[in-house]
Design an enzyme around this catalytic site. Structure first.
Site, mmCIF file in Angstrom:
data_model
loop_
_atom_site.group_PDB
_atom_site.id
_atom_site.type_symbol
_atom_site.label_atom_id
_atom_site.label_comp_id
_atom_site.label_asym_id
_atom_site.label_seq_id
_atom_site.Cartn_x
_atom_site.Cartn_y
_atom_site.Cartn_z
ATOM 1 C CE LYS A 10 37.079 38.796 6.756
ATOM 2 N NZ LYS A 10 37.544 39.038 8.155
ATOM 3 C CE1 TYR A 50 42.685 40.513 7.113
ATOM 4 C CE2 TYR A 50 42.718 38.247 6.309
ATOM 5 C CZ TYR A 50 42.011 39.379 6.672
ATOM 6 O OH TYR A 50 40.635 39.390 6.590
ATOM 7 C CG ASN A 117 34.980 39.647 10.718
ATOM 8 O OD1 ASN A 117 35.426 39.012 9.758
ATOM 9 N ND2 ASN A 117 35.659 40.612 11.305
ATOM 10 C CG HIS A 120 38.904 42.396 3.958
ATOM 11 N ND1 HIS A 120 39.721 42.848 4.978
ATOM 12 C CD2 HIS A 120 39.315 43.025 2.828
ATOM 13 C CE1 HIS A 120 40.594 43.709 4.473
ATOM 14 N NE2 HIS A 120 40.371 43.839 3.170
ATOM 15 C CD GLU A 131 43.156 45.180 1.594
ATOM 16 O OE1 GLU A 131 41.937 45.270 1.311
ATOM 17 O OE2 GLU A 131 43.601 45.407 2.739
HETATM 18 N N1 UDP Z 1 40.736 38.998 13.834
HETATM 19 C C1 UDP Z 1 40.719 37.923 14.740
HETATM 20 N N2 UDP Z 1 41.030 38.177 16.051
HETATM 21 C C2 UDP Z 1 41.328 39.410 16.513
HETATM 22 C C3 UDP Z 1 41.345 40.490 15.609
HETATM 23 C C4 UDP Z 1 41.042 40.245 14.274
HETATM 24 O O1 UDP Z 1 40.435 36.794 14.359
HETATM 25 O O2 UDP Z 1 41.571 39.581 17.716
HETATM 26 C C5 UDP Z 1 40.428 38.757 12.412
HETATM 27 C C6 UDP Z 1 39.036 39.212 11.980
HETATM 28 O O3 UDP Z 1 38.519 38.259 11.056
HETATM 29 C C7 UDP Z 1 39.311 40.543 11.331
HETATM 30 C C8 UDP Z 1 40.690 40.324 10.701
HETATM 31 O O4 UDP Z 1 41.364 39.482 11.634
HETATM 32 O O5 UDP Z 1 38.317 40.899 10.383
HETATM 33 C C9 UDP Z 1 41.507 41.580 10.460
HETATM 34 O O6 UDP Z 1 41.559 42.321 11.660
HETATM 35 P P1 UDP Z 1 41.327 43.899 11.646
HETATM 36 O O7 UDP Z 1 41.605 44.381 13.023
HETATM 37 O O8 UDP Z 1 42.111 44.494 10.522
HETATM 38 O O9 UDP Z 1 39.754 44.022 11.420
HETATM 39 P P2 UDP Z 1 38.892 44.526 10.148
HETATM 40 O O10 UDP Z 1 39.680 45.579 9.425
HETATM 41 O O11 UDP Z 1 38.622 43.309 9.315
HETATM 42 O O12 UDP Z 1 37.621 45.064 10.765
HETATM 43 MG MG MG Z 2 41.700 45.678 8.896
#
Ligand code: UDP
Ligand code: MG
Length: 143
Positions: A10, A50, A117, A120, A131
């Site tokens: 990211k 997303y 974080n 991805h 994707e």
């Molecule tokens: N995210 C965020 N706030 C939230 C939840 C998610 O900014 O409350 C962002 C974060 O960068 C995350 C991405 O949205 O990696 C996708 O969310 P997901 O729950 O799918 O998490 P992941 O699969 O990336 O662990």
């Molecule tokens: Mg996810």
């Protein structure tokens, strides 16, 4: 065809110069990097990527974060790499992600309200296929 998954280094990680260390961890795990691309994600690509989060309150901030600068899209290959890459990445919140994981070791909360974080990784074979099609149109998505 061996399993493939889609990873994104990211923009926060790219800007901090962590790309090499992240790629090294994927290789050290034993997975193969079969395609790599440095690009600044567009809001169109991110809306597709997303789509499941389009109605969430954090969606706007997420798109802003993810389009803030260059990222690295990667196709990773190896048996059970979808599950393996999720394990390597660690849990979503970098504050509580386990040490030893990519998010746990390189991520933190910057107080922006958006979860920055580092990485991805696709969470299922269907997501990986979808994707890979977004970030590498024309590449074989496997699965
Ligand atoms: N995210 C965020 N706030 C939230 C939840 C998610 O900014 O409350 C962002 C974060 O960068 C995350 C991405 O949205 O990696 C996708 O969310 P997901 O729950 O799918 O998490 P992941 O699969 O990336 O662990
Ligand atoms: Mg996810």
């Amino acid at each position: 065809m061996v399993e493939r998954t889609l990873a994104l280094v990211k923009p926060d990680a790219y800007a901090r110069g962590l790309t090499g260390q992240i790629l090294a961890r994927i290789e050290a795990k034993g997975y193969k990097l079969v395609a790599l691309s440095v690009l600044t994600p567009t809001s169109e690509q991110l809306s597709e990527h997303y789509a499941e989060h389009a109605e969430k309150p954090f969606f706007g901030g997420l798109v802003q974060y993810m389009s803030s600068g260059p990222a690295v899209a990667i196709i990773v290959e190896g048996h059970r790499c979808i599950e393996g890459m999720r394990t390597l990445a660690g849990s979503t919140d970098p504050t509580t992600a386990a040490p030893g994981t990519i998010r746990g070791d390189f991520g933190r909360d910057w107080g922006t309200g958006t979860i920055e974080n580092i990485i991805h990784c696709s969470d299922s074979p269907a997501a990986a296929k979808r994707e890979i099609g977004i970030w590498f149109p024309g590449e074989n998505s496997g699965n």
